[in-house]
Design an enzyme around this catalytic site. Structure first.
Site, PDB file in Angstrom:
ATOM      1  N   CYS A 140      16.287  13.795  26.172  1.00  8.47           N
ATOM      2  CA  CYS A 140      17.685  13.749  25.750  1.00  8.47           C
ATOM      3  C   CYS A 140      17.894  14.176  24.301  1.00  8.47           C
ATOM      4  O   CYS A 140      19.032  14.400  23.875  1.00  8.47           O
ATOM      5  CB  CYS A 140      18.258  12.351  25.964  1.00  8.47           C
ATOM      6  SG  CYS A 140      18.077  11.777  27.674  1.00  8.47           S
ATOM      7  N   HIS A 142      24.631  11.958  22.060  1.00  9.00           N
ATOM      8  CA  HIS A 142      24.138  12.069  23.439  1.00  9.00           C
ATOM      9  C   HIS A 142      24.850  11.056  24.329  1.00  9.00           C
ATOM     10  O   HIS A 142      24.937   9.866  24.019  1.00  9.00           O
ATOM     11  CB  HIS A 142      22.633  11.838  23.465  1.00  9.00           C
ATOM     12  CG  HIS A 142      22.088  11.583  24.822  1.00  9.00           C
ATOM     13  ND1 HIS A 142      22.328  12.410  25.896  1.00  9.00           N
ATOM     14  CD2 HIS A 142      21.305  10.560  25.298  1.00  9.00           C
ATOM     15  CE1 HIS A 142      21.727  11.928  26.970  1.00  9.00           C
ATOM     16  NE2 HIS A 142      21.103  10.815  26.633  1.00  9.00           N
ATOM     17  N   ASN A 164      24.954  10.859  32.378  1.00  8.40           N
ATOM     18  CA  ASN A 164      23.928  11.273  31.425  1.00  8.40           C
ATOM     19  C   ASN A 164      23.319  12.591  31.895  1.00  8.40           C
ATOM     20  O   ASN A 164      22.651  12.631  32.924  1.00  8.40           O
ATOM     21  CB  ASN A 164      22.860  10.180  31.337  1.00  8.40           C
ATOM     22  CG  ASN A 164      21.737  10.494  30.360  1.00  8.40           C
ATOM     23  OD1 ASN A 164      21.534  11.634  29.966  1.00  8.40           O
ATOM     24  ND2 ASN A 164      20.986   9.472  29.987  1.00  8.40           N
TER      25      ASN A 164
END
Length: 324
Positions: free
Chosen positions: A112, A251, A281
């Protein structure tokens, strides 16, 4: 001195929308349970595309929007933890599809944090004015998800986003500071994509799977503790304070985490725009997807000072402060 300028942004999202209610058909969960714990309402999932398809669409859009030819591109970097193959890289597939004959290409896997890590590398590769590069974050995380495991399956979605960058000799647009961190001793807190060793000499006793495995409490504690530290270190290097920042492009891991980060930094939630409710996500794709949406909505404009922060598997944190 060559400064990195983000010339264009773009993103691509698969058409298939999977709502929280859709997931109740496959696991013991509910819309309320998911929203309360994550802030996620929908995610987009591929039906026939793979990671390279998403990345190629973003790169093609970047060329069209910027009026830059494929032959002018010097390098292509794709941040991904879900490539089509071990080799060729997704970036090589993008280079081939674009026919970017003068570009070298490679992937970066920092989960990520991948997009900020890749952008940091790209910034160092710009050695002359008018040099162009493409940086894309692209993920098809749906192929790494155990769709019966509600602790992980509800979190992830597919998508891609990216930027076309250019070197400039002068101007205010530039990278002001960065902070990249890896905590490998905590790597077992988040795992995915394990490849079983099934060669003819192996003992065949390995029972791990390739699906996401996550210790949620560890990841929450890591993110809420280490991300603010990283942001503050980068701000100090840039001789800035949190009050100098126009937007925090974080993020999109979890709505609760983003709210906690705003609180830890003593800032209003409005400085931390989110789209996690729509997309879930998307790992390395989440920052460039959000960045493009903010640019298209004129919520980020030339001259703004922005902080981009990725955090996740590795465990890693990647913070960049950019004068946009």
């Amino acid at each position: 001195m060559v400064r990195m300028v983000i010339k264009e942004t773009a993103h691509y999202i698969p058409k298939r929308v999977v709502s929280n209610d859709d997931l109740t058909m496959y696991m013991d969960t509910s819309d309320e349970w998911i929203k309360t714990r994550t802030g996620i309402e929908n995610r987009h999932i591929v039906t026939s595309e793979n990671t390279s398809d998403l990345a190629i669409k973003v790169a093609q859009t970047l060329l069209i929007k910027s009026n830059v030819s494929a032959e002018q591109i010097s390098f292509i970097i794709v941040a991904t933890m879900s490539p089509d193959y071990t080799t060729p890289s997704v970036a090589a597939q993008v280079q081939g599809a674009l026919q970017a004959s003068n570009a070298f290409a490679f992937d970066v896997n920092a989960a990520c944090s991948g997009f900020t890590y890749a952008l940091s590398i790209a910034n160092r590769m710009l050695t002359k004015p008018s040099q162009y590069g493409i940086v894309v974050g692209a993920e098809v995380l749906s192929k790494l998800v155990d769709w019966q495991d509600r602790t992980t399956a509800v979190l992830f979605g597919d998508g891609a986003g990216g930027v076309l960058i250019q070197g400039q000799a002068e101007g205010n647009q530039q990278v002001l500071a960065e902070d990249l961190v890896t905590l490998g001793e905590k790597s077992n807190s988040l795992k995915a994509g394990y490849r079983l060793n099934e060669n003819i000499f192996s003992d065949k006793n390995d029972t791990q799977t390739g699906y996401f495995e996550m210790v949620g409490r560890n990841i929450y504690a890591f993110a809420t503790r280490e991300v603010p530290k990283s942001i503050k270190r980068a701000l100090a290097r840039a001789n800035l304070t949190v009050n100098d920042i126009d937007k925090f492009v974080i993020h999109q891991a979890n709505g609760r985490i983003i709210e906690k980060l705003a609180k830890e930094l003593g800032l209003a939630k409005t400085l931390f725009p989110t789209n996690v409710a729509k997309y879930g996500n998307t790992s390395a794709a989440s920052i460039p997807i959000l960045l493009d949406e903010l640019v298209q909505a004129n919520e980020i404009t030339i001259g703004d000072t922005i902080v981009m922060v990725g955090f996740g598997g590795g465990l890693t944190v990647g913070t960049m402060i950019i004068k946009y």
